[in-house]
Design an enzyme around this catalytic site. Structure first.
Site, short mmCIF file in Angstrom:
data_model
loop_
_atom_site.label_atom_id
_atom_site.label_comp_id
_atom_site.label_asym_id
_atom_site.label_seq_id
_atom_site.Cartn_x
_atom_site.Cartn_y
_atom_site.Cartn_z
N HIS A 67 33.73 53.17 76.91
CA HIS A 67 34.31 53.93 78.01
C HIS A 67 35.00 55.20 77.52
O HIS A 67 34.90 56.27 78.12
CB HIS A 67 35.29 53.01 78.77
CG HIS A 67 36.14 53.72 79.78
ND1 HIS A 67 37.44 54.09 79.53
CD2 HIS A 67 35.86 54.14 81.04
CE1 HIS A 67 37.93 54.69 80.60
NE2 HIS A 67 37.00 54.74 81.52
N GLU A 70 32.45 57.73 76.79
CA GLU A 70 31.97 58.32 78.05
C GLU A 70 32.88 59.48 78.48
O GLU A 70 32.41 60.57 78.82
CB GLU A 70 31.94 57.23 79.13
CG GLU A 70 31.65 57.72 80.54
CD GLU A 70 32.62 57.15 81.57
OE1 GLU A 70 33.32 57.93 82.23
OE2 GLU A 70 32.68 55.90 81.72
N HIS A 71 34.21 59.25 78.44
CA HIS A 71 35.14 60.33 78.79
C HIS A 71 34.93 61.55 77.88
O HIS A 71 34.91 62.68 78.33
CB HIS A 71 36.59 59.85 78.60
CG HIS A 71 37.16 59.21 79.83
ND1 HIS A 71 38.31 59.68 80.43
CD2 HIS A 71 36.77 58.13 80.55
CE1 HIS A 71 38.60 58.92 81.48
NE2 HIS A 71 37.69 57.96 81.57
N GLU A 142 44.52 55.44 83.51
CA GLU A 142 43.43 54.71 84.17
C GLU A 142 43.65 53.20 84.00
O GLU A 142 43.50 52.42 84.95
CB GLU A 142 42.09 55.16 83.58
CG GLU A 142 40.89 54.63 84.35
CD GLU A 142 39.55 55.13 83.79
OE1 GLU A 142 39.55 55.95 82.85
OE2 GLU A 142 38.51 54.68 84.31
#
Lengths: 428, 430
Positions: A67, A70-71, A142
């Protein structure tokens, strides 16, 4: 090029395999205003231990790194990818789940420029110590957001109760602790291991010109040297068939208790036709057992034990799977008892063929309706393709299911020893 | 593929809108009853569709309804209440698969007749609804209203609106309040139902691959409910001067703080400047190109999300973000700075350009979604403005920088709301 067609539902998909290993799917949708592309790697939050094809020893990386990666791919030297999509008027986004990381955009003009940009930025990582540090603050918020989200917590707590060792029990974004230590070297390592075209696929849909699409994709890779890698092997720990713990509770600021009852799948290790069939059979079974048209659902609803938030779903991946059902209830344990009772009753009495036929029609309708949403169908198709499933086979496989398939699955899957419950209670 | 719209008035005064397009595999029916939003009737409006969808004379209990829906290829049916400005809309929705994929040509007739049964032939005994259904749905509605706290981001936005609009109808929650529930019974709910069917302005939308005149004839024949005098919905008061922004800090057991700012745009949806306001909101907080995203998230790393959105019908704008509680002052300062930049005209031509493009794309995208298309035309029906999506895009793209700066002068901060936890210190007054 292969043509994948289902004329009964008026859908056609063209599949290409490029020399570098990339699979390209093109699904023309005449009349649609939007164009949509999703470029995905078969790599998700579950892949934290692997042989990278270079070293002899397995590599272990922090939870949440897929993840994080991905960012970070949205950053390039001197700017942000978002800005370049904005200049084209397109909406770009990405998501990471347990098994896949996907980058996508939706546009209404300048589609080929957008497509080129999508391929270009995902194929060109740019990580620095500084930009990796900066992202930690954003991802921390997040994670915080999810920690306060009871719907998210009840789900992940259930996975923690079902699984003892399998990484699916970990939060996709990791934890505040696990992301703190992530370095740019680790990001590059994961990138090089999992972002090779032969581990990736792209799905393009909308009112588009197929020839021009494939030309654009090929051109984007023309100047890129992508040698074949050594064999990458993902390593998953041994997982017992039984659940890790039958009950897990957490207190949060909610009004009504929330719960999920889960059944861990012990019939795993399959892909392709076998997996889609198992998926459909389990879906039919869940509808027959506890769908809105079932006696059990209606009696629980009328007794005030469940409300309209109640839902059920099956997740079937290659190396794990689970059914879940739940929502809000003042008495989750009582709901669990009543559902177990119903399951045991059906195991004795068998299932009703009329119910099966009706539920089949419902699931066919649901599938047809899902074809309206081009972004939804693209994501679903690519996720299925990574499991060797052709989603356009769905109506045929559904039609072929026999009552004996469903009854067998009932006996095999819905067993007390595979069952756990996760409850979120209101904080006093 | 073209989308054509046809507007009809049925014999009993109901407005029928047919949106004809061949691109979907489905047909969508929506029936909307408009009611004025106020705290006396809000809970009735929320409860009524919940009771009505449980059973009717043709389908006497919920299991019969569910089995019927599954039989007609998993038709998707729901009835709920929406809030659009100071009106509540009771909506009945049925989505079906187009008959050409199922071989059942009677699907459309079955769907229409089912909706008509639900709406005009409810299950009643002695001038009252079914007792069990009313009691069960009162409990479910209570849980739903109290469940607002479950989603902290949504809760913070709702609370900000309640604080900002205290004393105005708009402060009323879409599902009403739990206080009103004990006073509702099978008889007064049924009384209220009769009034809803007789006196509400009604819009019916049918979207899909249908023949407009033929579907109009079917609709007219079936939805022939007797109607009384139709009650007009009062227009919202949009203009409000704010002397001093209100600041509210509320505490709950949370890890992440939620910051919501409520602003008055002083611009109504039928104002010719409304497209300019859309552009303003996009520049400020309408996506990754916006000032809020770039400054709160990308530059300061304070948040995962930070956005601004318009509450079209009431002329409000809400800014929202989730932040570390100790960063309250820091995040608020950055947001206020962005608002100030908008007022002082510190907007680059790139920001203007990207926002025009972003709005163009999202407006175009409406045409690919049956739900969004229906909502767009419902909005036109409410505002009584009949602009097509392309016309709206045209006005947005014709907007000049000075018009955006001009509209920025109208926008005033009204309320700062912060959801914090008990550990937070020293922010009572900033």
């Amino acid at each position: 090029m292969t043509v994948i067609e289902n004329s009964a539902i008026e859908e056609i998909i063209y599949k290409y395999k490029l020399d570098n290993g990339l699979t390209v799917y093109i699904m023309p949708k005449p009349g649609y205003t939007r164009q949509f592309a999703i470029y995905a790697t078969n790599y998700g939050s579950n892949d934290i231990k692997f042989l990278d094809g270079k070293h002899r020893e397995p590599v272990e990386v922090p939870c949440g790194i897929a993840h994080f990666l991905e960012h970070k791919l949205f950053e390039e030297q001197g700017g942000s990818i978002f800005e370049r999509f904005s200049a084209l008027g397109a909406q770009a986004n990405a998501f990471t789940n347990f098994n896949m990381t996907a980058y996508l955009f939706s546009s209404t003009h300048k589609f080929y420029d957008c497509l080129n940009l999508l391929l270009d930025f995902v194929n060109r990582p740019y990580f620095t110590d500084e930009n990796v540090e900066k992202e930690k603050g954003i991802i921390a918020q997040e994670i915080r957001m999810y920690e306060d989200n009871p719907a998210w917590r009840v789900y992940f707590n259930l996975l923690g109760a079902l699984y003892k060792n399998h990484p699916v029990k970990n939060d996709i974004a990791g934890t505040l602790e696990s992301i703190t230590g992530i370095t740019k070297e680790q990001l590059y390592l994961c990138y090089e291991t999992f972002y090779h075209p032969d581990n990736m696929a792209i799905f393009i849909t909308g009112d588009i010109d197929r020839e021009q699409v494939i030309k654009t994709v090929k051109r984007s890779f023309a100047d890129k040297d992508m040698p074949r890698r050594g064999d990458v092997k993902r390593i998953y720990p041994d997982e017992p068939a039984d659940v890790a713990q039958p009950l897990v509770k957490q207190q949060l600021a909610v009004a009504t208790p929330m719960f999920y009852i889960g059944f861990k799948d012990s019939d795993i290790g399959m892909s392709g036709n076998k997996l889609i069939k198992k998926d459909i059979v389990t879906g039919l079974l869940l509808n027959m057992l506890i769908g809105k048209s079932s006696d059990t659902y209606q009696s629980l609803y009328e007794d005030g034990l469940i409300n309209a938030t109640f839902e059920k779903d099956y997740t079937g991946e290659i190396n794990y799977g689970f059914s879940l059902m739940g929502g809000e209830s003042q008495q989750p344990l009582k709901v669990q008892d009543r559902i177990m009772e119903a399951i045991n009753k059906y195991k004795q009495s068998g299932l009703n063929i009329n119910d099966l036929d009706r539920v089949k029609r419902k699931m066919l309708g649901d599938f047809l309706m899902s074809l309206n949403r081009i972004d939804g169908i693209a994501s679903a198709y690519i996720a299925a393709a990574f499991k060797d499933i052709n989603l356009l086979d769905y109506p045929k496989v559904l039609d072929d299911v026999k009552i004996s398939d469903v009854e067998e699955r009932l006996r095999q899957h819905f067993d007390e020893k595979y069952c756990a419950i996760s409850i979120i209670e209101p904080k006093k | 593929m073209d989308i054509s719209t046809y507007d009809y008035r049925l014999d009993n005064g109901i407005d029928l809108h047919v949106i004809s397009t061949r691109k979907f595999k489905t047909i969508h029916f929506n029936i909307f009853f408009h009611r004025a939003l106020n705290k006396d009737t809000a809970t009735l409006n929320a409860l009524l569709p919940r009771v009505m969808k449980r059973g009717c004379q043709g389908f006497r209990d919920t299991i019969q309804i569910e089995r019927f829906l599954e039989d007609i290829y998993g038709a998707d049916f729901d009835a709920d209440v929406l809030k659009k400005g100071e009106r509540q809309i009771i909506g009945f929705r049925l989505d079906i698969v187009h008959p050409k994929y199922t071989g059942d040509d009677a699907l459309i007739d079955k769907g229409l007749s089912f909706l008509n049964d639900i709406i005009s032939k409810p299950l009643t005994i002695d001038e009252g609804f079914n007792q069990d259904y009313v009691e069960q749905e009162k409990q479910n509605l209570k849980d739903l209203i109290e469940g607002l706290i479950n989603d902290k981001a949504q809760y913070a936005v709702e609370r900000c609106i309640q604080e900002m609009c205290k004393g105005e109808p708009f402060a009323t929650y879409v599902y009403g309040s739990t206080d009103a529930l004990p006073g509702i019974n099978v008889n007064n709910l049924y009384e209220y139902y009769k009034d809803v069917v007789a006196s509400s302005p009604v819009d019916i939308f049918i979207l899909g691959d249908v023949e407009p005149d033929a579907i109009r004839d079917k609709a007219e024949a079936i939805f022939n409910w007797p109607r009384g005098t139709v009650k007009r919905i009062p227009k919202e008061i949009i203009k409000k001067t704010v002397t001093e922004p209100k600041e509210v800090v509320e505490r709950m057991d949370v890890l992440q703080g939620k910051l919501s700012l409520g602003l008055r745009t002083n611009t109504a949806p039928d104002d010719t400047a409304y497209p300019i306001l859309m552009l303003y909101a996009s520049i400020l907080g309408g996506g990754p190109h916006s000032k809020l995203f770039l400054n709160v998230r990308e530059k300061a790393s304070l948040a995962y999300y930070a956005y601004a959105r318009l509450e079209k019908y009431k002329g409000l704008m809400i800014i929202s973000s989730g932040i570390e509680i100790e960063n309250y002052k820091k995040a608020l300062d950055i947001m206020l700075e962005q608002l100030d930049e908008m007022k002082r005209g510190i907007i680059s031509s790139q920001e203007l350009d990207f926002s025009k493009k972003a709005l163009t794309t999202s407006l175009h995208s409406i045409m690919d979604s049956p739900q969004q298309l229906t909502d767009y035309y419902l909005s036109n029906a409410i505002v009584k403005k009949h602009s097509t999506i392309d016309q709206l895009i045209e006005s947005i793209n014709a907007t000049q920088m000075d018009q955006v700066i001009e509209i920025a002068q109208r926008i005033n901060l009204d309320t700062i709301y912060f959801l914090a936890n008990k550990a937070m210190k020293g922010v009572e007054k900033i």
